[in-house]
Design a protein around this motif. Structure first.
Motif, short mmCIF file in Angstrom:
data_model
loop_
_atom_site.label_atom_id
_atom_site.label_comp_id
_atom_site.label_asym_id
_atom_site.label_seq_id
_atom_site.Cartn_x
_atom_site.Cartn_y
_atom_site.Cartn_z
N SER A 1 0.78 -1.17 0.14
CA SER A 1 0.02 -0.15 0.08
C SER A 1 0.94 1.06 0.16
CB SER A 1 -0.89 0.06 1.35
OG SER A 1 -0.03 0.40 2.35
N PHE A 2 0.26 2.24 -0.31
CA PHE A 2 1.13 3.37 -0.13
C PHE A 2 1.72 3.98 1.06
CE2 PHE A 2 -1.36 4.70 -4.01
CZ PHE A 2 -0.19 5.05 -4.99
N GLU A 3 0.97 3.52 2.01
CA GLU A 3 1.60 3.81 3.73
C GLU A 3 2.82 3.36 3.78
OE1 GLU A 3 -1.72 2.91 2.92
OE2 GLU A 3 -2.76 4.81 3.83
N GLY B 1 -7.69 9.23 -5.55
CA GLY B 1 -8.59 7.93 -5.86
C GLY B 1 -7.66 6.66 -6.04
N TYR B 2 -6.16 6.86 -5.93
CA TYR B 2 -5.59 5.58 -5.98
C TYR B 2 -5.37 4.77 -4.76
CZ TYR B 2 -3.24 8.80 -9.34
OH TYR B 2 -2.72 9.64 -10.46
N THR B 3 -5.78 3.53 -4.98
CA THR B 3 -5.76 2.60 -3.70
C THR B 3 -4.44 1.90 -3.29
OG1 THR B 3 -6.73 1.27 -5.01
CG2 THR B 3 -8.36 2.42 -3.54
N SER B 4 -3.79 1.61 -4.50
CA SER B 4 -2.59 0.99 -4.33
C SER B 4 -1.63 1.54 -5.26
CB SER B 4 -2.57 -0.56 -4.28
OG SER B 4 -3.08 -0.97 -5.56
N PRO B 5 -0.23 1.31 -5.23
CA PRO B 5 0.65 2.20 -6.00
C PRO B 5 1.15 1.09 -7.30
CG PRO B 5 1.76 1.20 -3.70
CD PRO B 5 0.60 0.90 -3.84
N ILE C 1 5.82 0.73 -10.86
CA ILE C 1 6.81 2.07 -10.79
C ILE C 1 6.62 2.90 -9.61
CG2 ILE C 1 5.68 3.81 -12.27
CD1 ILE C 1 9.13 3.14 -13.15
N GLN C 2 5.68 3.01 -9.24
CA GLN C 2 5.41 4.18 -7.97
C GLN C 2 5.95 3.17 -6.49
OE1 GLN C 2 1.19 4.48 -8.11
NE2 GLN C 2 1.46 6.40 -9.52
N ARG C 3 6.02 1.90 -6.59
CA ARG C 3 6.40 0.97 -5.70
C ARG C 3 7.84 1.26 -5.44
NH1 ARG C 3 5.32 -4.55 -7.30
NH2 ARG C 3 7.19 -4.08 -8.30
N GLN D 1 6.63 3.69 -19.42
CA GLN D 1 6.08 4.73 -20.40
C GLN D 1 4.91 5.42 -19.75
OE1 GLN D 1 4.61 1.75 -23.52
NE2 GLN D 1 6.95 1.64 -24.01
N THR D 2 4.20 6.15 -20.42
CA THR D 2 3.04 6.96 -20.02
C THR D 2 1.97 5.77 -19.85
OG1 THR D 2 3.66 8.77 -21.17
CG2 THR D 2 1.47 8.53 -20.74
N GLY D 3 1.30 5.88 -18.80
CA GLY D 3 0.20 4.94 -18.55
C GLY D 3 0.46 3.81 -17.29
N THR D 4 1.89 3.95 -17.04
CA THR D 4 2.31 3.17 -15.74
C THR D 4 2.01 3.78 -14.59
OG1 THR D 4 4.59 4.01 -16.42
CG2 THR D 4 4.07 1.94 -17.41
N GLY D 5 1.84 5.01 -14.40
CA GLY D 5 1.54 5.81 -13.21
C GLY D 5 2.94 6.47 -13.02
N LYS D 6 3.98 6.72 -13.92
CA LYS D 6 5.11 7.42 -13.80
C LYS D 6 5.14 8.92 -13.11
CE LYS D 6 5.95 8.64 -18.34
NZ LYS D 6 6.13 10.01 -18.42
N THR D 7 3.89 9.42 -13.48
CA THR D 7 3.95 10.90 -13.16
C THR D 7 4.00 11.09 -11.72
OG1 THR D 7 2.65 11.51 -15.07
CG2 THR D 7 2.82 13.21 -13.68
N ALA D 8 2.86 10.05 -11.10
CA ALA D 8 2.85 10.22 -9.68
C ALA D 8 4.06 9.69 -8.94
CB ALA D 8 1.44 9.52 -9.12
N ILE E 1 -5.06 9.32 -22.75
CA ILE E 1 -6.46 9.12 -22.36
C ILE E 1 -6.93 8.03 -21.90
CG2 ILE E 1 -8.93 9.84 -23.30
CD1 ILE E 1 -7.32 11.14 -25.86
N ASP E 2 -7.47 8.08 -20.70
CA ASP E 2 -7.81 7.05 -19.90
C ASP E 2 -9.25 6.31 -20.56
OD1 ASP E 2 -5.61 7.06 -18.57
OD2 ASP E 2 -6.37 8.09 -17.01
N ASP E 3 -9.32 5.07 -20.09
CA ASP E 3 -10.86 4.56 -20.33
C ASP E 3 -11.43 4.70 -21.69
OD1 ASP E 3 -10.66 3.65 -17.69
OD2 ASP E 3 -11.45 5.47 -16.93
P1 AMP Z 1 0.89 8.21 -16.02
O1 AMP Z 1 1.63 6.91 -16.36
O2 AMP Z 1 1.43 9.09 -14.99
O3 AMP Z 1 0.60 9.03 -17.24
O4 AMP Z 1 -0.42 7.71 -15.32
C1 AMP Z 1 -1.48 6.88 -15.96
C2 AMP Z 1 -2.77 7.14 -15.43
O5 AMP Z 1 -2.86 6.26 -14.31
C3 AMP Z 1 -3.17 8.36 -14.93
O6 AMP Z 1 -4.44 8.68 -15.21
C4 AMP Z 1 -3.12 8.45 -13.44
O7 AMP Z 1 -4.30 9.25 -12.79
C5 AMP Z 1 -3.31 6.90 -13.37
N1 AMP Z 1 -2.66 6.34 -11.98
C6 AMP Z 1 -1.54 6.52 -11.61
N2 AMP Z 1 -1.02 6.14 -10.36
C7 AMP Z 1 -2.22 5.40 -10.10
C8 AMP Z 1 -2.45 4.50 -9.03
N3 AMP Z 1 -1.63 4.01 -8.08
N4 AMP Z 1 -3.75 3.75 -9.07
C9 AMP Z 1 -4.56 4.13 -9.85
N5 AMP Z 1 -4.55 5.08 -10.95
C10 AMP Z 1 -3.34 5.65 -11.07
#
Ligand code: AMP
Length: 406
Positions: free
Chosen positions: A2-4, A20-24, A27-29, A46-53, A305-307
């Protein structure tokens, strides 16, 4: 996981929860604890992996919110990416009180200059505009503590490296460096070794979109009847979020107009649109104000663009690779998706090349309840699948890898 467990401060965990992110994501982990430790990090993602956060969250924890900034600088190749990063940073900053600004070219200087004068903790920038602002003495990078180079491979491909190098040279040497890149070419590795200090490498395999998750539907139709058929299909299927690809800008505008007239909320995005028009088109799709985005391939690349529930090939793309890029935008993150192709008689040759590329014969359909008035050409039922390559779809900007089969 978890993020904690990642070492994030309570106010950042609050931000995570409100996003609204529940688990990392992987790449975040892997990256967040390393960034929090102050290490230089190379992220192959790549984009889409959550790399920004993965970089925004820990960098907010590491830099103070106080005058004299920016203390974190994110350099990214395109305006669209810059805006996406700024959006994530702004969401996080709501809980941390950091000030975030974004600067990019193609728009007036005034609002960006004002934002910088007001004071900024986290600055997101494209290279050219940032250099301009540095030369005008509006942007001062002398207190930057963390530098993020996002999409380093694209910055190299797009010829931005001389500019990026000039930017790096003005930042204090003791900074922390984070570099993200979808690919690790020798050029990227050279940059890593010349810019970063004993970096930790974190890597995630691109989340793959298995072809089974995408329903591919083909509708043979006369070339002059595509717009009406598209309207019919959208009204009949009631899809949630659609990207319609056309071959030219002109056709994108025309299709958008027809959809709009039929009462379907539509936005269009292509190279002739101004930056603000492109941004508002994207925003309206993201917010759900528009259900359909009509786009050309060039502009659609690099936009996350998601979803997307449906991808429509209003016109077939020029290459089978582009077909794969396009349809890989749906069925992300474990969801299913539909790819619809409107196939005119003159497109059969290209269509066959696509089938060869993906190694499958695609099913053709009649649109139920649609009055066809033009001659259609249905591909011969005897054609067979020739599988020459195996394609792995990726979750991001639709990149794909193709492996030759033995
Ligand atoms: P990114 O790769 O940073 O462009 O992120 C891709 C998408 O994943 C974005 O729409 C984020 O909002 C979403 N996202 C990033 N981290 C998480 C996470 N831990 N849980 C759910 N969605 C996430």
């Amino acid at each position: 996981m978890s993020f904690e467990n990642l070492g994030l401060a309570p106010r950042l965990l609050e931000a995570v929860a409100s996003m609204g992110y529940t688990s990392p994501t992987p790449i975040q982990r892997d990256a967040i604890p390393m960034v929090l430790e102050g290490r230089d990090v190379v992220g192959c993602a790549q984009t889409g992996t959550g790399k920004t956060a993965a970089f925004v969250l820990p960098l907010m924890q590491r830099i103070p919110a106080k005058p004299g900034g920016p203390r974190a600088l994110v350099v990214t190749p395109t305006r669209e990416l810059a805006v996406q990063i700024e959006e994530v940073a702004t969401q996080v900053a709501k809980h941390t009180k950091h000030r975030v600004a974004v600067v990019y070219g193609g728009v007036g200087y005034e609002p960006q200059t004002k934002a910088l004068r007001r004071g900024v903790d986290v600055l997101v920038a494209t290279p050219g505009r940032l250099l301009d602002l540095m030369e005008r003495k509006t942007a001062d990078l002398s207190n930057v503590e963390i530098l993020v180079l996002d999409e380093a491979d694209r910055m190299l491909d797009m010829g931005f490296w001389p500019q990026v190098r000039r930017i790096i040279q003005t930042i204090p040497a003791g900074r922390q460096n984070l570099l993200f890149s979808a690919t690790m070419s020798t050029d990227v590795m050279r940059v890593v070794s010349s810019t970063l200090h004993e970096p930790v490498r974190v890597e995630v395999a691109p989340a793959s979109t298995p072809i089974e998750a995408i329903e591919q539907r083909v509708y043979p139709v006369g070339g002059q009847e595509k717009a009406q058929l598209l309207v019919h299909l959208i009204k009949a299927d009631d899809p949630e979020r659609v990207i319609v690809f056309t071959r030219t800008k002109h056709r994108a505008d025309r299709v958008a107009k027809v959809l709009h007239k039929s009462g379907i909320n539509t936005a269009a995005i292509h190279g002739d649109r101004s930056q603000s028009q492109r941004q508002s088109a994207l925003a309206s799709l993201k917010s759900g104000r528009c259900r359909v985005l009509v786009a050309t391939d060039v502009v659609a690349r690099g936009i996350d663009i998601d979803d997307v529930s449906h991808v429509v090939n209003y016109d077939l793309p020029n290459t089978p690779e582009d077909y794969v890029h396009r349809i890989g935008r749906t069925a992300r993150a474990g969801k299913t998706g539909t790819a619809v192709t409107l196939l005119a008689p003159e497109e059969h040759e290209l269509f066959r090349e696509i089938e060869v590329k993906i190694g499958a014969v695609l099913n053709t359909h009649d649109a139920e309840g649609f009055e066809y008035s033009q001659q259609r050409l249905v591909p011969s039922a005897e054609r067979t699948a020739v599988r020459r390559t195996r394609t792995v779809y990726s979750s991001s900007r639709g990149r794909s890898r193709t492996r030759r089969r033995r």
